[in-house]
Design a protein around this motif. Structure first.
Motif, mmCIF file in Angstrom:
data_model
loop_
_atom_site.group_PDB
_atom_site.id
_atom_site.type_symbol
_atom_site.label_atom_id
_atom_site.label_comp_id
_atom_site.label_asym_id
_atom_site.label_seq_id
_atom_site.Cartn_x
_atom_site.Cartn_y
_atom_site.Cartn_z
ATOM 1 N N ALA A 233 -14.702 20.730 -49.738
ATOM 2 C CA ALA A 233 -15.132 21.138 -50.898
ATOM 3 C C ALA A 233 -16.029 20.129 -51.500
ATOM 4 N N ASN A 234 -15.937 18.980 -50.830
ATOM 5 C CA ASN A 234 -16.996 17.972 -51.366
ATOM 6 C C ASN A 234 -17.920 17.627 -49.899
ATOM 7 N N ASN A 235 -18.144 18.460 -49.037
ATOM 8 C CA ASN A 235 -18.950 18.429 -48.081
ATOM 9 C C ASN A 235 -18.885 16.998 -47.193
ATOM 10 N N VAL A 273 -21.958 14.922 -54.080
ATOM 11 C CA VAL A 273 -22.276 14.638 -52.501
ATOM 12 C C VAL A 273 -23.659 15.109 -52.345
HETATM 13 C C1 LIG Z 1 -21.891 20.600 -51.269
HETATM 14 O O1 LIG Z 1 -23.153 20.894 -50.661
HETATM 15 C C2 LIG Z 1 -23.544 22.310 -51.304
HETATM 16 C C3 LIG Z 1 -24.825 22.751 -50.475
HETATM 17 O O2 LIG Z 1 -25.668 21.931 -50.318
HETATM 18 C C4 LIG Z 1 -23.741 21.996 -52.701
HETATM 19 O O3 LIG Z 1 -24.377 23.327 -53.478
HETATM 20 C C5 LIG Z 1 -22.653 21.325 -53.522
HETATM 21 O O4 LIG Z 1 -22.901 21.079 -54.788
HETATM 22 C C6 LIG Z 1 -22.059 20.321 -52.752
HETATM 23 N N1 LIG Z 1 -20.915 19.861 -53.093
HETATM 24 C C7 LIG Z 1 -20.373 18.734 -53.869
HETATM 25 C C8 LIG Z 1 -19.106 18.521 -54.421
HETATM 26 O O5 LIG Z 1 -21.441 17.825 -53.963
#
Ligand SMILES: *[C@@H]1O[C@H](CO)[C@@H](O)[C@H](O)[C@H]1NC(C)=O
Ligand SMILES: *[C@@H]1O[C@H](CO)[C@@H](O)[C@H](O)[C@H]1NC(C)=O
Ligand SMILES: *[C@@H]1O[C@H](CO)[C@@H](O)[C@H](O)[C@H]1NC(C)=O
Ligand SMILES: *[C@@H]1O[C@H](CO)[C@@H](O)[C@H](O)[C@H]1NC(C)=O
Length: 332
Positions: A233-235, A273
């Protein structure tokens, strides 16, 4: 005002793009595991496979130079490195299996005194054997006579008194634990940094980055363990070590490919992230530190293990990489 602030957010996000360059590349299959920066602009890297610390000196006009600063007996790996007092560094040396499991209890903490004119005159001595700690990975100075050690195998954080050699587990929490149901890389707490009264930590097998406020002398928790970012979820993939910026946000290294690996990510205190760099020269990035010299405080220096190809071989030798931040993360 709404539109203005949206535009400003967009500006922040896009200016995280950074100038990424190889400073120095070692031959294959050098695995650089950690990095610290010197106040005079030189860089120190540790390696797994051979228990060595090398100094890299970047140059704006010529190629960087490299020299061996220290090697350690009865060990095949040097992991964490931290500056204990000005120009005196501490490192963790020990033995690892070919699949990066520790030979538990084989670790020792050494100091490398670089208060000399030239690193060839570095004074290296053992601070203490650490038989009670399974695997010393992240290493961070809390003050000139106290080190914090991330034990990735036991899954806790240990305080070491450098004068007496006494150790004590001061931080224990589920978010620090290893997970031996995961055979590939069961490592728990891995990277460890102290910033603004908090201990920040990454947990590799649990795919998370967290922090906890500590008492500065006991190194015990005086607040909750807070997870800043975790999982898909947070990459967050399989995080290794990281650098903390002045504002408390984090530049996090993820050495393994797919889907979010081979990356340097910026993690905000709000859990957002953003990928700063991915693949290419940052493949296999293991650790990060801000420059400490005049003029390079907006630069994050990375160590890498060169990255893994699909068949498990190394894509390249370990690299030292500079990431010059242009915008939000800038320290200047
Ligand atoms: C995770 O990566 C996606 C694609 O780059 C992005 O849209 C999303 O905001 C990111 N999630 C977080 C929690 O930063
Ligand atoms: C720097 O290194 C590159 C690659 O190894 C080499 O081609 C080049 O000649 C070197 N430059 C100098 C000034 O030594
Ligand atoms: C930094 O200090 C080390 C240790 O004294 C020395 O070997 C190195 O050349 C210095 N680097 C620079 C850029 O002056
Ligand atoms: C350990 O890993 C297993 C397998 O991925 C998983 O099912 C379990 O929830 C994990 N345990 C902890 C405490 O994270």
């Amino acid at each position: 005002m709404k539109v203005l602030s949206d535009l400003f957010s967009l500006f922040i996000a896009t200016t995280l793009a950074a100038d990424v360059r190889t400073v120095y590349e070692f031959p294959k299959p050098t695995w650089l595991e950690n990095i610290d920066t010197m106040r005079n602009g030189s860089l120190l890297v540790t390696s797994i496979g051979v228990a060595e610390v090398h100094m890299i000196t970047p140059s704006p006009h010529k190629n960087a130079t490299s020299s061996l600063v220290a090697s350690f007996p009865n060990a095949n790996a040097v992991l964490g490195i931290t500056e204990l007092t000005e120009n005196v560094f501490a490192v963790a040396a020990g033995n690892m299996t070919p699949t990066n499991s520790p030979i538990t209890g084989s670790f020792a903490i050494w100091s490398i005194d670089l208060t000399c004119k030239d690193s060839s005159a570095a004074k290296v001595h053992k601070i203490a054997d650490i038989p009670k700690v399974d695997m010393v990975n992240g290493l961070e100075a809390l003050n000139p006579h106290t080190l914090l050690l991330a034990d990735s195998w036991a899954g806790n954080i240990v305080k070491l008194d450098t004068k007496t050699g006494a150790t004590e587990v001061t931080l224990s929490h589920p978010t620090l634990l290893a997970n031996f149901s995961v055979s590939a890389l069961p490592l728990g707490v891995n990277g460890l940094k102290v910033h603004d009264g908090y201990v920040y930590y990454s947990n590799t097998v649990q795919h998370l980055l967290g922090r906890v406020r500590i008492n500065p002398s006991s190194a015990r928790a005086i607040g909750p363990f807070t997870t800043l970012a975790t999982g898909a979820a947070n990459n967050i993939s399989v995080p290794d070590d990281f650098a903390v910026a002045k504002d408390g946000s984090v530049y996090l290294c993820g050495p393994l490919a797919t889907p979010d690996g081979d990356t340097l990510q910026h993690v905000g205190l709000d859990g957002k992230v953003v990928t700063v760099a991915q693949g290419g020269v940052v493949a296999g990035t293991t650790a990060a530190r801000f420059g400490k010299a005049r003029g390079d405080k907006g630069v994050v220096y990375l160590s890498t293990m060169g990255g893994f190809a699909a068949d498990g071989s190394r894509l390249a030798g370990g690299r030292v990489v500079s990431v010059t931040l242009d915008g939000a993360g800038k320290e200047l």
